[in-house]
Write an enzyme that holds these catalytic residues in place. Structure first.
Site, PDB file in Angstrom:
ATOM      1  N   ILE A  71       0.912  -1.396  -0.103  1.00 56.91           N
ATOM      2  CA  ILE A  71      -0.037   0.074  -0.046  1.00 56.91           C
ATOM      3  C   ILE A  71       0.714   1.306  -0.045  1.00 56.91           C
ATOM      4  O   ILE A  71       0.489   2.239   0.357  1.00 56.91           O
ATOM      5  CB  ILE A  71      -0.945   0.125   1.068  1.00 56.91           C
ATOM      6  CG1 ILE A  71      -0.432  -0.045   2.456  1.00 56.91           C
ATOM      7  CG2 ILE A  71      -1.877  -1.179   1.174  1.00 56.91           C
ATOM      8  CD1 ILE A  71      -1.077   0.018   3.514  1.00 56.91           C
TER       9      ILE A  71
ATOM     10  N   THR B 272       4.103   1.132   1.382  1.00 62.14           N
ATOM     11  CA  THR B 272       5.001   0.954   2.553  1.00 62.14           C
ATOM     12  C   THR B 272       6.288   0.014   2.038  1.00 62.14           C
ATOM     13  O   THR B 272       7.068   0.054   3.004  1.00 62.14           O
ATOM     14  CB  THR B 272       4.233   0.033   3.468  1.00 62.14           C
ATOM     15  OG1 THR B 272       3.884  -1.210   2.908  1.00 62.14           O
ATOM     16  CG2 THR B 272       2.985   1.002   4.024  1.00 62.14           C
TER      17      THR B 272
ATOM     18  N   ALA C   5       4.790  -6.186   7.537  1.00 62.65           N
ATOM     19  CA  ALA C   5       6.085  -6.544   7.172  1.00 62.65           C
ATOM     20  C   ALA C   5       6.430  -7.511   8.004  1.00 62.65           C
ATOM     21  O   ALA C   5       7.275  -8.592   7.386  1.00 62.65           O
ATOM     22  CB  ALA C   5       7.043  -5.274   7.189  1.00 62.65           C
TER      23      ALA C   5
ATOM     24  N   ARG D 145      14.199  -5.039  14.507  1.00 60.35           N
ATOM     25  CA  ARG D 145      15.216  -5.071  13.162  1.00 60.35           C
ATOM     26  C   ARG D 145      14.612  -3.979  12.404  1.00 60.35           C
ATOM     27  O   ARG D 145      13.158  -4.400  11.819  1.00 60.35           O
ATOM     28  CB  ARG D 145      15.487  -6.401  12.851  1.00 60.35           C
ATOM     29  CG  ARG D 145      16.419  -6.681  11.736  1.00 60.35           C
ATOM     30  CD  ARG D 145      16.430  -7.887  11.225  1.00 60.35           C
ATOM     31  NE  ARG D 145      16.751  -8.890  11.889  1.00 60.35           N
ATOM     32  CZ  ARG D 145      17.718  -9.350  12.348  1.00 60.35           C
ATOM     33  NH1 ARG D 145      19.158  -8.820  11.660  1.00 60.35           N
ATOM     34  NH2 ARG D 145      18.005 -10.188  13.057  1.00 60.35           N
TER      35      ARG D 145
ATOM     36  N   ASN E 124      14.210  -2.317   6.056  1.00 55.86           N
ATOM     37  CA  ASN E 124      14.708  -1.508   4.957  1.00 55.86           C
ATOM     38  C   ASN E 124      14.798  -0.171   5.596  1.00 55.86           C
ATOM     39  O   ASN E 124      13.769   0.504   6.265  1.00 55.86           O
ATOM     40  CB  ASN E 124      13.746  -1.601   3.698  1.00 55.86           C
ATOM     41  CG  ASN E 124      14.223  -0.681   2.681  1.00 55.86           C
ATOM     42  OD1 ASN E 124      14.753   0.548   2.712  1.00 55.86           O
ATOM     43  ND2 ASN E 124      14.237  -1.251   1.588  1.00 55.86           N
TER      44      ASN E 124
ATOM     45  N   THR F 280      12.745   2.336   3.512  1.00 57.38           N
ATOM     46  CA  THR F 280      11.114   2.583   3.662  1.00 57.38           C
ATOM     47  C   THR F 280      10.875   2.983   5.115  1.00 57.38           C
ATOM     48  O   THR F 280       9.395   3.547   5.215  1.00 57.38           O
ATOM     49  CB  THR F 280      10.584   1.050   3.109  1.00 57.38           C
ATOM     50  OG1 THR F 280      11.256   0.273   3.641  1.00 57.38           O
ATOM     51  CG2 THR F 280      11.129   0.987   1.461  1.00 57.38           C
TER      52      THR F 280
ATOM     53  N   GLN G 175       8.178   5.781   6.136  1.00 59.80           N
ATOM     54  CA  GLN G 175       7.086   5.442   6.977  1.00 59.80           C
ATOM     55  C   GLN G 175       6.980   6.422   8.210  1.00 59.80           C
ATOM     56  O   GLN G 175       5.887   6.888   8.861  1.00 59.80           O
ATOM     57  CB  GLN G 175       7.029   4.184   7.665  1.00 59.80           C
ATOM     58  CG  GLN G 175       6.629   2.997   6.638  1.00 59.80           C
ATOM     59  CD  GLN G 175       5.105   3.346   6.150  1.00 59.80           C
ATOM     60  OE1 GLN G 175       4.213   2.863   6.833  1.00 59.80           O
ATOM     61  NE2 GLN G 175       5.278   3.575   4.951  1.00 59.80           N
TER      62      GLN G 175
ATOM     63  N   LYS H 146       9.626  -5.454  14.260  1.00 57.14           N
ATOM     64  CA  LYS H 146       8.560  -4.841  15.114  1.00 57.14           C
ATOM     65  C   LYS H 146       7.726  -3.594  13.748  1.00 57.14           C
ATOM     66  O   LYS H 146       8.614  -3.115  13.152  1.00 57.14           O
ATOM     67  CB  LYS H 146       8.500  -4.165  16.388  1.00 57.14           C
ATOM     68  CG  LYS H 146       8.741  -5.190  17.272  1.00 57.14           C
ATOM     69  CD  LYS H 146       8.770  -4.861  18.866  1.00 57.14           C
ATOM     70  CE  LYS H 146       9.756  -3.857  19.216  1.00 57.14           C
ATOM     71  NZ  LYS H 146       9.864  -3.510  20.703  1.00 57.14           N
TER      72      LYS H 146
ATOM     73  N   GLU I 154       2.727   2.732  12.144  1.00 60.16           N
ATOM     74  CA  GLU I 154       1.683   3.238  13.062  1.00 60.16           C
ATOM     75  C   GLU I 154       2.693   4.279  14.314  1.00 60.16           C
ATOM     76  O   GLU I 154       2.319   4.832  14.840  1.00 60.16           O
ATOM     77  CB  GLU I 154       0.832   2.348  13.454  1.00 60.16           C
ATOM     78  CG  GLU I 154      -0.055   2.053  12.276  1.00 60.16           C
ATOM     79  CD  GLU I 154      -1.285   0.984  12.424  1.00 60.16           C
ATOM     80  OE1 GLU I 154      -2.262   1.319  12.227  1.00 60.16           O
ATOM     81  OE2 GLU I 154      -0.679   0.054  12.782  1.00 60.16           O
TER      82      GLU I 154
END
Length: 722
Positions: free
Chosen positions: A465, A467, A509, A609, A612, A615, A619, A682, A686
């Site tokens: 989407i 991400t 992810a 961890r 990427n 990205t 976010q 994790k 959000e």
């Protein structure tokens, strides 16, 4: 063969041993060139032979019933039909897995979808929809005003200790009420669907986030078997929760296509998106906090009031982070809900934390001020050793490190007292807020195939989407199989592929990535067996396998493709799992007008961890920008008489634009969460929003001495108090 793991125990850190240097790197998105050149096809861009166009008809009254007069438009150019059967009232809630409410001819809010008009062209369909005669029977008993609600129904509640007594005896206490307005996800891509039938089977190309659930939702809405539904969503132009469940476009396109026997495409107008797609609820939140003379919190109370449509199961979990973020042995939570004739409420990015932490972190700042303690130091003093309600250990918790490292990088030591720093007519201030987002693992599957030519294929119905799913899943497979990333192809967004977790809840992810990891791990085990070594000894790099004093090219070990399916499931764990962080903001407040300008922000994040770096940073940037919007501009406004949305487009619903967004910095705290999943990651999408807006409003107070309790912090709420 399937590599199946139920995540109920700590896993070894294999990705720290593979040594490829692919995982965590800031790899660009492999589909990026397709997107910027217009070759990535989104739902509204798909075409089919003999395709007809649909346009939604919206209810013109807030409550009552209706009857469609199809004869009023049947002679208009291009007319093909008007259909109102199987009409869904609003989009489905995330992970609902069943049909949304279907009311037949009842209306419960103004703007509700009541029919779809189909014509040869989009323009004809729109014209016919606007001309269609609808006979309404009005019900004047309309509840549209949040502030007029008196019939509140008590929902979830919790008491621990004695909150009232603790507050009465405390050295310092605050009792504040905050309000947040409804928000719209406002994804760049509108909701759209193209449906076509082949006998009893329907294929729907749609803009959806969670295909495994969405397939069942569409099937249930249409009254057919889920095996007869295929969904295709290879590219999704933003979702933020609005595309978690199926929407009226998906169902209406399928209904119309079945009636006509030809493909039908339905694209929601932006006004339709604002009205028919679930919004973030409006809230009123009362936060009560108390601390002893040393600044240690002894009491935490968080109660909230919110609304939804009848029979809508969702309630915003605004107190989620309050349960575990800070200590205090006396606690009270309460949720109260009511029914209004307004668009449905549902999950929007960081449901719960996004608005709940505005109130919590503002109140914590107030308490720190009352206690005379620096806001960063106050938060550090109140980080509990274990979960303050059940005593469980934290799987990992780097909140203190996020606060300390963030404060140093931001220059927090230069912060002044309110109104002390001024540049011309501008007051300058700094604010801080903690960030927290519960970490979730969802069941997910992926198929990984390693070919003799040194290429690999990853297949799953997971969605991207915006991400970075294509990049991340490719990186995991490349890292595990010792391949360059350009040798890995990732196929997503097709329900014919193994069922993934879907994108949502910041679990995408980690969950889908874990299933790819497990599939590749199973391939590694087969290669190790053929090489004559243990999986722990195996090293793969540049298409060569090494282990047990043997070294052979993969082309010699593979007689044909090796294909394995990875399957991850959550397990039972007695630990508290969450991502943590800290937001810092510097703002300028105009002493003449009350205007606020955010000058810079820094987010210090710990999310296990980082898969990427590019990205992940993107976010967090998005979360910071959304935080600016929540703090200063974003506000769905409802007509108090009818409950309908007044500002139902992006001209009047003000999201931050380029000139509203300052220099944004992101700092990642190195962390591994061994309980989270086998790749120790994790969610970050959000977490980057949670608390961000509160850092802005706390900075407003530090700049000019004005606390804003009613979001957003527009000039009219600041200027009168300067």
């Amino acid at each position: 063969m399937t590599e199946h793991l139920k995540m109920d125990k700590v896993q070894p850190r294999l990705l720290d041993e593979t040594g490829q240097g692919v995982i965590s790197t800031p790899m660009p998105r492999p589909e990026g060139p397709l997107k910027v050149s217009g070759r990535a096809t989104y739902a509204a861009e798909w075409k089919a032979e003999n395709m007809a166009q649909g346009f939604m008809v919206r209810a013109g009254i807030p409550k009552g019933s209706y009857k469609i007069d199809a004869d009023s438009v049947k002679d208009m150019p291009g007319f093909l039909g008007v259909y109102s059967d199987h009409m869904v009232r609003n989009s489905a809630q995330g992970t609902m897995n069943t049909n949304p409410v279907q009311l037949e001819h009842e209306i419960q809010y103004l703007g509700q979808p009541i029919a779809v008009v189909v014509a040869e062209t989009f323009e004809q369909a729109r014209h016919i929809a606007e001309s269609l005669k609808v006979d309404y029977t009005r019900d004047d008993d309309v509840a549209g005003d949040f502030d007029a609600v008196t019939d509140w129904k008590e929902g979830s509640s919790q008491d621990q200790g004695d909150l009232d007594d603790a507050i009465a005896k405390a050295a310092f206490a605050v009792d504040s009420t905050y309000t947040t307005p409804p928000h719209n996800s406002a994804a760049m891509e509108p909701h759209a669907a193209l449906a076509s039938w082949d006998g009893d089977k329907v294929t729907v190309r749609a803009s959806l986030q969670m295909l495994g659930y969405n397939r069942n939702e569409i099937a249930d809405s249409l009254g057919i078997d889920a095996a007869n539904v295929r969904l295709l969503s290879p590219y999704v132009g933003g979702g933020f929760g609005s595309k978690l469940g199926i929407d009226p476009a998906s169902v209406s396109a399928a209904v119309a296509s079945r009636h006509l026997g030809r493909p039908v495409r339905v694209v929601l107008h932006r006004n339709n998106v604002f009205e028919m797609i679930n919004l973030r609820t409006q809230t009123r939140q009362r936060v009560r906090l108390a601390a002893d003379s040393n600044g240690k919190m002894t009491a935490v109370g968080h109660e909230n009031w919110q609304t939804n449509l009848p029979d809508e199961p969702f309630a915003e979990p605004v107190d989620t982070a309050t349960h575990f973020l800070y200590g205090g042995e006396n606690r009270r939570y309460g949720q109260y809900t009511a029914v209004l004739n307004r668009s449905a409420s549902g999950s929007v990015r960081a449901p719960g934390e996004a608005v709940g932490m505005l109130a919590l972190e503002n109140a914590v700042d107030e308490l720190a001020e009352v206690a005379g303690i620096d806001p960063v130091e106050f938060r550090l003093r109140n980080i509990p050793d274990t979960h303050p309600e059940n005593g469980n250990a934290y799987s990992s918790r780097s909140l203190a490190q996020c606060l300390e490292e963030g404060a140093e990088k931001f220059g927090w030591s230069q912060r002044k007292s309110p109104k002390e720093r001024r540049e011309g007519e501008w007051f300058i201030g700094m604010g801080v807020a903690s960030a927290a987002r519960t970490n979730i693992l969802m069941e997910s599957k992926a198929r990984v195939t390693l070919n003799p030519d040194g290429t690999a294929l990853v297949e799953t119905d997971m969605t991207d989407i915006g991400t970075g799913t294509y990049a991340i899943l490719g990186q995991i497979a490349a890292e595990m199989l010792g391949l360059p990333t350009d040798k890995v192809t990732v196929e997503l967004g097709d329900t014919d592929l193994p069922t993934a977790s879907g994108s949502g809840g910041s679990w995408g992810a980690s969950s889908s990535g874990s299933s790819v990891f497990l599939g590749a791990k199973a391939i590694r085990a087969k290669i190790a067996d053929r090489l004559g070594c243990s999986p722990e000894e195996l090293r793969l790099q540049d298409g060569v396998a090494t282990g047990g004093n043997n070294r052979r090219p993969l082309t010699e070990l593979l007689e044909g493709p090796i294909s394995e399916e990875g399957h991850i499931e959550p397990g039972d764990q007695d630990v508290a799992q969450a991502g943590f962080g800290a937001h810092f903001a510097e703002v300028a407040v105009n002493s003449v007008t009350g205007e606020v300008r955010v000058r810079r922000m820094l987010a210090s994040m710990a999310a296990g961890r980082i898969l990427n770096a590019k990205t992940a940073q993107s976010q967090v940037w998005g979360g910071q920008i959304w935080g600016i919007g929540s703090a200063l501009t974003e506000e769905i406004q409802h007509d108090r008489r009818t409950g309908h949305i007044v500002n139902n487009d992006l001209a009047e619903y003000h999201v931050p634009v380029n000139l509203d967004v300052p220099d944004l910095q992101v700092h990642f705290v190195d962390e591994r969460d061994d309980y989270a999943n086998p790749i120790q990651s994790k969610g970050i999408g959000e977490l980057g929003l949670s608390g961000a807006g509160a850092a802005v409003t706390n900075a407003i107070y530090n700049a000019c001495g004005v606390r804003v309790y009613d979001y957003p912090a527009t000039p009219d709420k600041i200027f009168p108090h300067l």
